[in-house]
Design a protein around this motif. Structure first.
Motif, PDB file in Angstrom:
ATOM      1  N   HIS A   1      -3.064  -8.345   1.853  1.00  0.00           N
ATOM      2  CA  HIS A   1      -2.012  -7.558   0.741  1.00  0.00           C
ATOM      3  C   HIS A   1      -0.919  -8.395   0.341  1.00  0.00           C
ATOM      4  O   HIS A   1      -0.534  -7.648  -0.070  1.00  0.00           O
ATOM      5  CB  HIS A   1      -2.338  -6.295   2.374  1.00  0.00           C
TER       6      HIS A   1
ATOM      7  N   GLN B   1       0.756  -0.654   0.202  1.00  0.00           N
ATOM      8  CA  GLN B   1       0.118  -0.452   0.138  1.00  0.00           C
ATOM      9  C   GLN B   1       0.904   1.643   0.283  1.00  0.00           C
ATOM     10  O   GLN B   1       0.253   2.610  -0.488  1.00  0.00           O
ATOM     11  CB  GLN B   1      -0.662  -0.334   0.991  1.00  0.00           C
TER      12      GLN B   1
ATOM     13  N   LEU C   1      -7.450   1.278   2.632  1.00  0.00           N
ATOM     14  CA  LEU C   1      -7.332   2.573   2.241  1.00  0.00           C
ATOM     15  C   LEU C   1      -6.839   2.758   0.941  1.00  0.00           C
ATOM     16  O   LEU C   1      -6.980   3.921  -0.141  1.00  0.00           O
ATOM     17  CB  LEU C   1      -5.962   2.719   3.595  1.00  0.00           C
TER      18      LEU C   1
ATOM     19  N   HIS D   1      -6.759  -9.054   6.727  1.00  0.00           N
ATOM     20  CA  HIS D   1      -6.390  -8.755   5.372  1.00  0.00           C
ATOM     21  C   HIS D   1      -5.637  -7.913   4.908  1.00  0.00           C
ATOM     22  O   HIS D   1      -4.966  -8.393   4.285  1.00  0.00           O
ATOM     23  CB  HIS D   1      -7.768  -7.316   5.427  1.00  0.00           C
TER      24      HIS D   1
HETATM   25 ZN   LIG Z   1      -6.257  -3.146   2.663  1.00  0.00          ZN
END
Ligand SMILES: [Zn+2]
Length: 163
Positions: A134, A51, A89, A130
């Motif tokens: 990722h 991310q 996000l 989660h």
């Molecule tokens: Zn996420």
């Protein structure tokens, strides 16, 4: 510590399987500090390296009292089932109901390279799952039926255009 730019769907790095973390040094600690800061700034409870544009097996989280760095994370046990709202996000926090295990045991290394296991339930267990996803290039929308996935993406695009 600089706040990093959060990568957003459909940037390719989000679909990349993270490379294992092999060096546990000051650079990694600084990276984790940046990740925490970026996560807090965005008011998230977890953030994976993907991310911020780095395909690595690494995430940070601070969710319901469970604050940790997880390098080379693996979910080694799960029990039960929960169906709750989840957001990301990288997809503008657009929420959708995702089915996850109610309890999950995470096995990972901390920022110093020490292995640990941590079992959590509810929201924190959801976060383990989660964020570990990722690290394997998987987003929560990949776990949704196609129609609901399309709806989340559509709403995300719409909200992005408003900004
Ligand atoms: Zn996420």
């Amino acid at each position: 510590m600089p706040i990093r730019k959060i990568t957003e769907y459909p940037e390719k790095v989000l679909a990349e399987i993270g490379k294992p973390v092999t060096v546990f040094d000051e650079e990694l600690e600084n990276l984790c500090a940046d990740m925490f800061e970026t996560m807090y700034e965005a008011e998230g409870v977890g953030l994976a390296a993907q991310q911020i544009g780095l395909p690595m097996q690494l995430f940070v989280m601070d969710c319901e009292g469970v604050k940790l760095v997880a390098a080379n994370p693996e979910i080694i046990a799960t029990t039960g089932e929960q169906s709750n709202s989840e957001g990301c996000l990288s997809i503008g926090k657009v929420p959708a109901i995702v089915v996850r295990a109610e309890r999950a045991t995470l096995r990972a290394q901390d920022a110093k390279g020490e292995w640990f296991e941590h079992t959590a339930e509810g929201y924190a267990a959801r976060c383990f799952q989660h964020e570990t996803d990722h690290c394997n290039g998987k987003l929560f929308i990949d776990r949704l039926p196609k129609m609901r996935r399309d709806m989340v993406v559509k709403r995300f695009r719409k909200e992005k255009n408003w900004k």
